[in-house]
Write an enzyme that holds these catalytic residues in place. Structure first.
Site, mmCIF file in Angstrom:
data_model
loop_
_atom_site.group_PDB
_atom_site.id
_atom_site.type_symbol
_atom_site.label_atom_id
_atom_site.label_comp_id
_atom_site.label_asym_id
_atom_site.label_seq_id
_atom_site.Cartn_x
_atom_site.Cartn_y
_atom_site.Cartn_z
ATOM 1 N N LYS A 94 0.812 -1.225 0.000
ATOM 2 C CA LYS A 94 0.000 0.000 0.000
ATOM 3 C C LYS A 94 0.844 1.273 0.000
ATOM 4 O O LYS A 94 0.443 2.291 -0.552
ATOM 5 C CB LYS A 94 -0.953 0.014 1.194
ATOM 6 C CG LYS A 94 -2.149 -0.904 0.992
ATOM 7 C CD LYS A 94 -3.296 -0.527 1.917
ATOM 8 C CE LYS A 94 -4.537 -1.337 1.584
ATOM 9 N NZ LYS A 94 -4.398 -2.769 1.967
ATOM 10 N N GLU A 116 -10.552 7.405 3.880
ATOM 11 C CA GLU A 116 -11.195 6.513 4.834
ATOM 12 C C GLU A 116 -10.275 5.317 5.027
ATOM 13 O O GLU A 116 -9.363 5.077 4.245
ATOM 14 C CB GLU A 116 -12.546 6.029 4.288
ATOM 15 C CG GLU A 116 -12.461 4.905 3.267
ATOM 16 C CD GLU A 116 -11.869 5.319 1.934
ATOM 17 O OE1 GLU A 116 -11.876 6.538 1.629
ATOM 18 O OE2 GLU A 116 -11.374 4.434 1.207
ATOM 19 N N SER A 382 1.637 -9.699 -0.961
ATOM 20 C CA SER A 382 1.328 -8.272 -0.831
ATOM 21 C C SER A 382 1.666 -7.673 0.533
ATOM 22 O O SER A 382 1.896 -6.474 0.632
ATOM 23 C CB SER A 382 -0.147 -8.039 -1.162
ATOM 24 O OG SER A 382 -0.976 -8.865 -0.371
#
Ligand SMILES: *Cc1c(COP(=O)(O)O)cnc(C)c1O
Length: 400
Positions: A94, A116, A382
């Site tokens: 991310k 958010e 990931s």
């Protein structure tokens, strides 16, 4: 033939039939500004050089590819490799797009990032970027999620972010999205919305793909250097779809590489028990773009379920809906049980504790290996599993 990435999406942000931007009128000029700024900034040498510097000296890129020798032997068939995004700073892919979003905000002269967060992973990555660039950061989070994911709330606060508790409705992700968007509309002149995956109105699905492309570019080069050839299969888990688009981007024009997206099947294929949008969904509009989505009997976004909270979204990035339709990527599923089994196996046999999200991609590789003797499967690992330890051990123990 022109490279796929250069021709998709079109100028309106459509990937074939999917994508686009359905915006409330007050946001139209602000999104037009983002499109125009990104077009210019993303081609400037200063921006490119600064992003390169950050990737190397702050994030710790390139992340390696590991050959999973023990699991390959155990699975019996294909050689299994993992791109180690768990070793990226903050422990997941991310940060790749959050740092680029922060840099874009800086070049656009914005002073604040708003977003958010569900489980808090995106909030932590964006707060990290904000701290690095000296930007303010406002993260909206449902009160139920805040109680469940208290360590991530602590992290965001330590990083200097303001965490806005959302007490409406079910007090989880959907309400947090509405709250964050409302706050952004009022501050769009000095703030940038930091979207957490390849979702949302144009240009976000395209931008976040571009920001994650580094994973695929590195993977292709590293894999060829390691083995002298390309992998036969590349697989990644799909929630919104950003880590998958990242690694797929490196191989999307390679006819001989088969690409697989792995969706979470949760506890069963009944609506409400899973979050396998591409496998079981239908065309629809969600959060300002057209894609495939899971809907209930009233046509509203359906409740979703998976033990990997980063994968529980009733929509999916529009580009995945397109890639499925044109047959360039195959989509399949792994359920909670298979993901847990992969979580334990990767921990015990390779010394890598994966995120439960990434364990879905691993589960696919373990399942498919025997059908591909002598071939090579590369998965995108990931993220790391630190955030999932307590949940897994308290609920399921230490595995067989
Ligand atoms: C958030 C998250 C995902 C899911 O997001 P995508 O946009 O589908 O990549 C997957 N893995 C990890 C570790 C995550 O934190």
């Amino acid at each position: 033939m022109k490279p796929y990435l250069k021709t998709t999406p079109d100028a309106e942000g459509f990937f074939g039939d999917y994508g686009g931007a359905m915006l409330p009128p007050p946001l139209v000029p602000h999104f037009a500004e983002i499109v125009e700024a990104y077009e210019k900034i993303s081609k400037s040498a200063d921006y490119i050089n600064e992003l390169r510097y950050i990737r190397k000296h702050f994030q710790g890129r390139p992340t390696p590819i590991s050959f999973l020798k023990n699991l390959s032997e155990l699975a019996g068939g294909a050689r299994i490799y993992a791109k180690r995004e768990d070793l990226n700073h903050t422990g997941a892919h991310k940060l790749n797009h959050c740092m680029a979003e922060g840099l874009l905000a800086k070049y656009m002269g914005k002073t604040k990032l708003i977003a958010e967060t569900g489980a808090g992973q995106h909030g932590v990555a964006l707060a990290t970027a904000a701290a690095y660039f000296g930007l303010e950061c406002e993260i909206h989070m449902g009160e139920v999620d805040m109680a469940k994911e208290a360590p991530n709330v602590t992290r965001m606060k330590l990083l200097g972010a303001t965490v806005v508790p959302v007490g409406e409705g079910a007090k989880t992700l959907k309400e947090a999205v509405d709250s964050a968007f409302g706050s952004y509309v009022a501050q769009a002149d000095h703030a940038l919305f930091g979207i957490g995956s390849v979702v949302g109105p144009h240009p976000f699905p395209m931008m976040v793909r571009d920001f994650q492309k580094i994973v695929g570019v590195e993977s292709r080069e590293q894999f060829v250097e390691m083995t002298g050839e390309l992998p036969d299969i590349v697989a990644a888990c799909v929630g919104g779809g950003s880590n998958a688009m990242g690694i797929f981007s490196g191989f999307i024009d390679d006819e001989d590489v088969d690409l697989y997206g792995v969706e979470p099947l949760g506890t069963s294929s009944n609506l409400g028990d899973h979050a396998a949008t591409l496998t079981y969904g239908q065309d629809g509009d969600i959060h300002g773009f057209r894609t495939k989505m899971l809907v209930d009997e009233n046509g509203e976004p359906a409740p979703v379920n998976t033990l990997a909270s980063g994968l529980d979204y009733p929509g999916v990035g529009p580009e995945h809906a397109h890639l499925q339709k044109i047959g360039k990527v195959s989509y399949t599923t792994a359920d909670d049980k298979e993901a847990l089994d992969a979580f334990y196996k990767l921990s015990r046999h390779e010394g890598i504790i994966p995120a439960l999200e990434s364990a879905h991609a691993m589960a696919f590789a373990l399942r498919e290996a025997k059908n591909h003797k002598g071939k090579a499967i590369l998965i995108n690992l990931s993220g790391r599993g630190d955030k999932d330890l307590d949940y897994v051990v308290d609920t399921y123990g230490y595995g067989a």
